[in-house]
Design an enzyme around this catalytic site. Structure first.
Site, PDB file in Angstrom:
ATOM      1  N   TYR A 165      -4.484  14.421   1.236  1.00 30.24           N
ATOM      2  CA  TYR A 165      -5.311  13.863   0.166  1.00 30.24           C
ATOM      3  C   TYR A 165      -5.689  12.429   0.509  1.00 30.24           C
ATOM      4  CZ  TYR A 165      -7.336  12.567  -4.228  1.00 30.24           C
ATOM      5  OH  TYR A 165      -8.234  12.151  -5.162  1.00 30.24           O
TER       6      TYR A 165
ATOM      7  N   GLN B   9      -7.244  18.104  -9.516  1.00 31.00           N
ATOM      8  CA  GLN B   9      -7.856  19.394  -9.198  1.00 31.00           C
ATOM      9  C   GLN B   9      -7.792  19.697  -7.700  1.00 31.00           C
ATOM     10  OE1 GLN B   9      -9.353  16.807 -10.635  1.00 31.00           O
ATOM     11  NE2 GLN B   9     -11.402  16.435  -9.839  1.00 31.00           N
TER      12      GLN B   9
ATOM     13  N   SER C  95       2.827  -0.463  -3.819  1.00 31.96           N
ATOM     14  CA  SER C  95       3.250  -1.027  -2.538  1.00 31.96           C
ATOM     15  C   SER C  95       4.127  -2.257  -2.737  1.00 31.96           C
ATOM     16  CB  SER C  95       2.020  -1.391  -1.711  1.00 31.96           C
ATOM     17  OG  SER C  95       2.401  -1.770  -0.413  1.00 31.96           O
TER      18      SER C  95
ATOM     19  N   GLN D 152      10.817 -18.057   0.250  1.00 31.13           N
ATOM     20  CA  GLN D 152      11.714 -18.957   0.991  1.00 31.13           C
ATOM     21  C   GLN D 152      12.155 -20.083   0.091  1.00 31.13           C
ATOM     22  OE1 GLN D 152      10.283 -21.261   4.214  1.00 31.13           O
ATOM     23  NE2 GLN D 152      12.292 -21.957   4.814  1.00 31.13           N
TER      24      GLN D 152
ATOM     25  N   GLU E 199       9.850  -1.293   0.635  1.00 32.55           N
ATOM     26  CA  GLU E 199       8.946  -0.505   1.479  1.00 32.55           C
ATOM     27  C   GLU E 199       8.684  -1.246   2.799  1.00 32.55           C
ATOM     28  OE1 GLU E 199       4.414   1.356   1.208  1.00 32.55           O
ATOM     29  OE2 GLU E 199       5.028  -0.273  -0.119  1.00 32.55           O
ATOM     30  N   HIS E 200       8.237  -2.479   2.698  1.00 30.69           N
ATOM     31  CA  HIS E 200       8.021  -3.323   3.877  1.00 30.69           C
ATOM     32  C   HIS E 200       9.008  -4.483   3.843  1.00 30.69           C
ATOM     33  CE1 HIS E 200       3.979  -1.708   2.738  1.00 30.69           C
ATOM     34  NE2 HIS E 200       3.933  -1.404   4.028  1.00 30.69           N
TER      35      HIS E 200
ATOM     36  N   ASP F 226       0.256  -1.707   9.024  1.00 28.35           N
ATOM     37  CA  ASP F 226      -0.720  -0.968   8.220  1.00 28.35           C
ATOM     38  C   ASP F 226      -1.823  -0.356   9.072  1.00 28.35           C
ATOM     39  OD1 ASP F 226       0.376  -1.210   5.747  1.00 28.35           O
ATOM     40  OD2 ASP F 226      -0.907  -2.832   5.067  1.00 28.35           O
TER      41      ASP F 226
ATOM     42  N   HIS G 193      29.758  41.538   2.246  1.00 26.80           N
ATOM     43  CA  HIS G 193      29.724  40.673   3.419  1.00 26.80           C
ATOM     44  C   HIS G 193      30.851  41.048   4.375  1.00 26.80           C
ATOM     45  CE1 HIS G 193      26.850  38.247   1.259  1.00 26.80           C
ATOM     46  NE2 HIS G 193      26.820  37.324   2.208  1.00 26.80           N
TER      47      HIS G 193
END
Length: 418
Positions: free
Chosen positions: A129, A191, A237, A259, A309-310, A343, A402
């Site tokens: 997608y 959809q 993100s 920082q 994430e990063h 990226d 079994h």
């Protein structure tokens, strides 16, 4: 941005705030998503075309649903040639990185006639997608299609919403063609997810759906999981910068976070001049923090808890610092390894776990497009040596059939003791 001196109480407050960013909170949209999914499941193409007309203002039919060769040629003529060359360089890097992830089937043979192994096979079909509109993201097209292609997936169908003119955003279409998509369908939103998951008269169902989207797409993917596999339900993100006193505050500010006092001033300067300053300012106001730790151990503890994430590591010895970080989607080491490198160009996948899920999820990879089958082969001699143990185990679980399936091979029968 808020500046916070880390204390036990502040850590708890910050983490509670950050972890509110889960897409699972958007249940108010679930009813609408469920209705779309159900209608597409029942009415197939008709529902898909109706929703495309309603949401994208485009008239799509069976004849115009799939992108044609002519449309691809037209897209190439509309995209800057230099950008195409840049995408080709990026593709080479992405392909090279993901080819190193490829696993091979393996088999182990023992002297007693036992053969054990694992067979690796690619998924047969995958749906990718891609959001449409003015904010086109060709980098996401590359990052989702290329690992599937490297894994050996035969059918890779990209779904993306058309414009009002019934056409796909040119740069998105060029990226899909360069990356190796098998076909492109002009369908977006929930959809599109429904069509890929359930199939319609014109769109065969796929085995897995990957790729980013809005909240309707995210909830649709979450809902159809089980009918098909999905990559993840991604949240907003995130970027976290771990910096010490050796870091250049201007570089840190340019990468958005953390920082000390002077970084905050640099952030304000950059935000004022950036094109999406309203969105950036709102993000920084709601989720931007300058976290000040007493020492690196304390800072790394918080980094592992946030599981960003990063993660940029701009410290005196970033490789040493990296060895102490357990939870991050992608780590960028040193002041010249800023997040956009990942990226767009370096090669590792930029589809990463968000919202703290880096504690248990990994970046999108070739592994997401394969499946593994165990292989077991015993000789009569090998089974004879093990058969009593197997029968004993099966009886302990009251699985008489079994036990019997093993016993009959040696002239024995196991009956239900009850």
């Amino acid at each position: 941005m808020r500046m916070v001196q880390l204390t036990k109480q502040e850590k708890e407050n910050i983490l509670e705030n950050l972890l509110k960013r889960s897409p699972n909170q958007y249940d108010e949209y679930q009813e609408a998503v469920n209705e779309i999914l159900e209608n597409v499941k029942k009415e197939g193409d008709k529902a898909v075309f109706d929703y495309t007309k309603r949401f994208d203002k485009a008239n799509i039919s069976k004849e115009t649903l799939y992108v044609t060769e002519e449309e691809i040629k037209e897209a190439y003529s509309l995209v800057d040639a230099d950008l195409i060359e840049t995408m080709k360089k990026s593709i080479a890097n992405i392909r090279d990185f993901h080819e190193r992830q490829v696993r091979n089937s393996w088999f182990h043979t023992r002297e007693d006639g036992v053969i054990l192994g694992q067979r690796i096979t690619a998924l047969a079909s995958v749906g990718v997608y891609v959001p449409g509109g003015k904010a086109a993201y060709p980098s996401s097209v590359l990052m989702n299609i290329i690992p599937a292609k490297v894994a050996g997936v035969k059918r890779i169908v990209m779904a993306t919403p058309p414009g009002k003119d019934g056409k796909v955003t040119p740069v998105t279409l060029v990226a899909a063609h360069l990356a190796g998509a098998s076909e492109v369908v002009k369908v977006g939103g929930a959809q599109a997810i429904a069509a890929l998951a359930y199939g319609t008269e014109s769109i065969p169902k796929v085995d897995k759906i990957v790729g980013p989207g809005n909240i309707f797409v995210a909830l649709a993917k979450k809902t159809v999981y089980g009918h098909v596999s999905i990559d993840s339900v991604a949240g907003p993100s995130e970027i976290l910068v771990l910096a010490d006193e050796t870091a250049n505050p201007r570089y840190v500010a340019a990468d958005l976070l953390s920082q000390a006092e002077q970084v905050s001033k640099e952030v304000d300067t950059f935000v004022a001049s950036l094109s999406r300053k309203e969105i950036i300012s709102k993000s920084l106001e709601n989720y931007g923090y300058l976290l000040i730790a007493d020492n690196m151990d304390e800072a790394i503890d918080v980094v592992n808890e946030i599981a960003s994430e990063h993660l940029e590591i701009i410290t005196k010895n970033p490789f040493d610092t990296m060895t102490r970080v357990k939870n991050a989607g992608a780590m960028f080491l040193g002041e010249y390894s800023s997040e956009p490198l990942g990226d767009y160009f370096a090669g590792p996948n930029h589809v990463l776990p968000t919202n703290g899920t880096a504690k248990f999820f990994s970046p999108l990879s070739v592994d997401d497009f394969i499946k593994k089958s165990s292989v077991i082969s015993y000789s009569r001699e090998a089974l004879e040596e093990a058969h009593e143990d197997i029968i004993k185990f099966a009886k302990a679980e009251h699985l008489t059939a079994h036990a019997n399936s093993i016993a009959v091979r040696f002239g024995k029968e196991v009956f239900d003791e009850n």
